[in-house]
Design a protein around this motif. Structure first.
Motif, PDB file in Angstrom:
ATOM      1  N   GLU A 268       0.832  -1.204   0.000  1.00  0.00           N
ATOM      2  CA  GLU A 268       0.000   0.000   0.000  1.00  0.00           C
ATOM      3  C   GLU A 268       0.867   1.255   0.000  1.00  0.00           C
ATOM      4  O   GLU A 268       0.519   2.272  -0.602  1.00  0.00           O
ATOM      5  CB  GLU A 268      -0.934  -0.013   1.210  1.00  0.00           C
ATOM      6  CG  GLU A 268      -1.993   1.074   1.159  1.00  0.00           C
ATOM      7  CD  GLU A 268      -3.089   0.864   2.190  1.00  0.00           C
ATOM      8  OE1 GLU A 268      -4.043   1.668   2.192  1.00  0.00           O
ATOM      9  OE2 GLU A 268      -2.995  -0.085   2.982  1.00  0.00           O
ATOM     10  N   HIS A 269       2.030   1.170   0.667  1.00  0.00           N
ATOM     11  CA  HIS A 269       2.945   2.310   0.735  1.00  0.00           C
ATOM     12  C   HIS A 269       4.345   1.846   0.324  1.00  0.00           C
ATOM     13  O   HIS A 269       5.065   1.268   1.150  1.00  0.00           O
ATOM     14  CB  HIS A 269       2.959   2.902   2.146  1.00  0.00           C
ATOM     15  CG  HIS A 269       1.615   3.330   2.635  1.00  0.00           C
ATOM     16  ND1 HIS A 269       0.937   4.409   2.104  1.00  0.00           N
ATOM     17  CD2 HIS A 269       0.803   2.805   3.588  1.00  0.00           C
ATOM     18  CE1 HIS A 269      -0.224   4.544   2.710  1.00  0.00           C
ATOM     19  NE2 HIS A 269      -0.325   3.586   3.618  1.00  0.00           N
ATOM     20  N   PRO A 270       4.751   2.051  -0.925  1.00  0.00           N
ATOM     21  CA  PRO A 270       6.068   1.574  -1.371  1.00  0.00           C
ATOM     22  C   PRO A 270       7.209   2.305  -0.678  1.00  0.00           C
ATOM     23  O   PRO A 270       7.079   3.477  -0.292  1.00  0.00           O
ATOM     24  CB  PRO A 270       6.050   1.872  -2.874  1.00  0.00           C
ATOM     25  CG  PRO A 270       5.061   2.979  -3.046  1.00  0.00           C
ATOM     26  CD  PRO A 270       4.021   2.744  -1.989  1.00  0.00           C
ATOM     27  N   GLY A 271       8.328   1.595  -0.519  1.00  0.00           N
ATOM     28  CA  GLY A 271       9.522   2.197   0.038  1.00  0.00           C
ATOM     29  C   GLY A 271      10.279   2.990  -1.012  1.00  0.00           C
ATOM     30  O   GLY A 271       9.841   3.112  -2.167  1.00  0.00           O
ATOM     31  N   PRO A 272      11.447   3.522  -0.650  1.00  0.00           N
ATOM     32  CA  PRO A 272      12.220   4.353  -1.592  1.00  0.00           C
ATOM     33  C   PRO A 272      12.564   3.643  -2.894  1.00  0.00           C
ATOM     34  O   PRO A 272      12.479   4.244  -3.965  1.00  0.00           O
ATOM     35  CB  PRO A 272      13.469   4.719  -0.789  1.00  0.00           C
ATOM     36  CG  PRO A 272      13.042   4.634   0.645  1.00  0.00           C
ATOM     37  CD  PRO A 272      12.035   3.516   0.704  1.00  0.00           C
ATOM     38  N   LEU A 273      12.962   2.355  -2.817  1.00  0.00           N
ATOM     39  CA  LEU A 273      13.280   1.626  -4.043  1.00  0.00           C
ATOM     40  C   LEU A 273      12.043   1.473  -4.922  1.00  0.00           C
ATOM     41  O   LEU A 273      12.097   1.677  -6.142  1.00  0.00           O
ATOM     42  CB  LEU A 273      13.864   0.255  -3.714  1.00  0.00           C
ATOM     43  CG  LEU A 273      14.199  -0.633  -4.920  1.00  0.00           C
ATOM     44  CD1 LEU A 273      15.249   0.012  -5.810  1.00  0.00           C
ATOM     45  CD2 LEU A 273      14.662  -2.027  -4.463  1.00  0.00           C
ATOM     46  N   GLY A 274      10.914   1.127  -4.322  1.00  0.00           N
ATOM     47  CA  GLY A 274       9.688   0.983  -5.090  1.00  0.00           C
ATOM     48  C   GLY A 274       9.259   2.279  -5.747  1.00  0.00           C
ATOM     49  O   GLY A 274       8.793   2.287  -6.894  1.00  0.00           O
ATOM     50  N   VAL A 275       9.433   3.395  -5.041  1.00  0.00           N
ATOM     51  CA  VAL A 275       9.074   4.699  -5.605  1.00  0.00           C
ATOM     52  C   VAL A 275       9.982   5.030  -6.789  1.00  0.00           C
ATOM     53  O   VAL A 275       9.510   5.466  -7.855  1.00  0.00           O
ATOM     54  CB  VAL A 275       9.177   5.793  -4.530  1.00  0.00           C
ATOM     55  CG1 VAL A 275       9.038   7.180  -5.149  1.00  0.00           C
ATOM     56  CG2 VAL A 275       8.095   5.586  -3.466  1.00  0.00           C
ATOM     57  N   ARG A 276      11.297   4.794  -6.625  1.00  0.00           N
ATOM     58  CA  ARG A 276      12.237   5.103  -7.714  1.00  0.00           C
ATOM     59  C   ARG A 276      11.980   4.230  -8.931  1.00  0.00           C
ATOM     60  O   ARG A 276      11.905   4.729 -10.064  1.00  0.00           O
ATOM     61  CB  ARG A 276      13.680   4.916  -7.241  1.00  0.00           C
ATOM     62  CG  ARG A 276      14.710   5.189  -8.342  1.00  0.00           C
ATOM     63  CD  ARG A 276      16.119   4.929  -7.889  1.00  0.00           C
ATOM     64  NE  ARG A 276      16.412   3.533  -7.673  1.00  0.00           N
ATOM     65  CZ  ARG A 276      16.650   2.648  -8.663  1.00  0.00           C
ATOM     66  NH1 ARG A 276      16.567   3.025  -9.938  1.00  0.00           N
ATOM     67  NH2 ARG A 276      16.931   1.396  -8.373  1.00  0.00           N
ATOM     68  N   VAL A 277      11.829   2.944  -8.706  1.00  0.00           N
ATOM     69  CA  VAL A 277      11.593   2.028  -9.827  1.00  0.00           C
ATOM     70  C   VAL A 277      10.239   2.310 -10.467  1.00  0.00           C
ATOM     71  O   VAL A 277      10.098   2.275 -11.701  1.00  0.00           O
ATOM     72  CB  VAL A 277      11.696   0.571  -9.345  1.00  0.00           C
ATOM     73  CG1 VAL A 277      11.222  -0.400 -10.428  1.00  0.00           C
ATOM     74  CG2 VAL A 277      13.128   0.248  -8.941  1.00  0.00           C
ATOM     75  N   GLY A 278       9.228   2.625  -9.655  1.00  0.00           N
ATOM     76  CA  GLY A 278       7.918   2.950 -10.214  1.00  0.00           C
ATOM     77  C   GLY A 278       7.981   4.136 -11.146  1.00  0.00           C
ATOM     78  O   GLY A 278       7.361   4.141 -12.217  1.00  0.00           O
TER      79      GLY A 278
END
Length: 370
Positions: A268-278
């Motif tokens: 539900e709330h991505p971490g920094p890696l998920g945000v960057r890759v997204g």
């Protein structure tokens, strides 16, 4: 086709590369839209690995084969990639295709990290060299069953095509609902067609219809027919396999495709890696990335760690899944043996039941997490 990533200054250019084979559905009758997202995630991760120095200074190269949702074609691709010297296999979306690929890879001693196929029995017998990023179908679909119960739906109809995947999903839901007095009625989609399904539902006590069919045909005309039948006003339409997450669903159905709960494997709330890759996937795809794209990225991330530890030694990679892992876009990825599965399994990726907001079909609502 081969899609080598451009080496950065930290990677030795002009020499041999470490190669991963990728199985992806890119043409019909495969779900090409999901395949494009899977490939985008795989390719982005290869680029990031090479930008970080590759595999001990050697570039990582992705060698892609289109399975087109054909198990025999996938088997031939596995043979081809093995002969080309790939160190491991990645990818595949369709469960029946992944089963064929996994069996062939196991027979050849070629490690296979499956990205997106969820059928519990990915192999007929335990396969030491096969691992999976995607959660098993029973895990996700039980959560979907809990969502249905929590929303007050005890009597469910499923419009199903003939497939081991759809049959397994129906069985999981029936098992989950039965202790609560729930029922699951299967409607033969190929025999009835959209209008016949509507007629059957009109005299049925079901409060929800689940679309367990191919996409876009016959799923799109079925949803459109149900939405526009006044006899079925108030009937919940669901699609647990995840079709509504993709832009093609919204483009085909518009408002008719909103409010259709589906499964996806995202936090539900991505971490920094998920945000960057997204953000990088969004730019690459020119649309919102699906969970399938993140599965592709995480697959290569895990494989890169195994390759750094073991080089191109297939036997060593195949024997390492119990110790392998990486920080993925959706959390730390580690593998274990789970009941009912003969493969090494990440237990578990985060699960959401979500839908497109009827007030704004471009926006997703999270209805349940697990």
């Amino acid at each position: 086709m081969s899609t080598p990533s451009k080496p950065s200054g930290a990677v030795r250019a002009g020499g041999p590369s470490v190669r991963i084979g990728a199985l992806v559905p890119l043409t019909r009758p495969g779900w090409a839209e999901a395949g494009a997202h899977l490939l985008a995630g795989l390719e982005l991760a290869v680029r990031d690995v090479n930008d970080a120095g590759g595999i001990g200074g050697t570039p990582l190269d992705l060698v892609v084969r289109d399975t087109a949702a054909d198990p025999r074609r996938a088997e031939a691709a596995v043979d081809d990639l093995a002969a080309l010297g790939v160190a491991a296999l990645a990818g595949e979306y369709h469960s029946v295709v992944a089963r064929a690929a996994a069996a062939r890879a196991a027979a050849l001693g070629l490690p296979f990290l499956c990205s997106s196929a969820v059928l519990d029995a990915l192999t007929d017998r335990p396969a030491e060299g096969v691992a999976r990023i995607a959660p098993a179908q029973s895990h996700g679909w039980r959560i979907y069953g809990d969502f249905l119960l929590g929303a007050g739906h005890r009597h469910i109809a499923v419009a199903a095509d003939a497939s081991v995947y759809w049959a397994a999903g129906t069985g999981i839901l029936r098992e989950r609902l039965a202790p609560h007095g729930g029922t699951v009625t299967a409607l033969d989609m190929p025999a009835l067609g959209p209008s016949g399904v509507c007629d059957a539902l009109a005299g049925h006590r079901a409060t929800a219809l689940l679309v367990l069919t191919g996409y876009p045909e016959p799923a799109v005309p079925l949803v459109r027919a149900v939405r526009r039948d006044p006899r079925l006003a108030g009937l919940l339409v669901g699609a647990p396999a995840g079709q509504p997450e993709f832009a093609g669903w919204a483009a085909s159905l518009g408002a008719d495709g909103a409010g259709v709960p589906f499964l996806r494997y995202l936090p539900e709330h991505p971490g920094p890696l998920g945000v960057r890759v997204g953000a990088a996937l969004r730019e690459r795809l020119a649309e919102e990335p699906s969970f399938v794209a993140f599965e592709g990225y995480d697959t290569v991330t895990v494989l890169a760690g195994a390759l750094r530890a073991h080089g191109t030694d297939r036997a060593a990679i195949a024997a390492s899944w119990g110790r392998a892992g990486a920080e993925g876009t959706r959390g730390p990825v580690r593998f274990s043996r789970t009941p009912g599965s003969g493969v090494w399994q990440w237990a578990w990726a985060p699960v959401q039941v979500a839908d497109r907001d009827p007030a704004d079909p471009a926006r997703f609502r999270v209805l349940r997490t697990g």
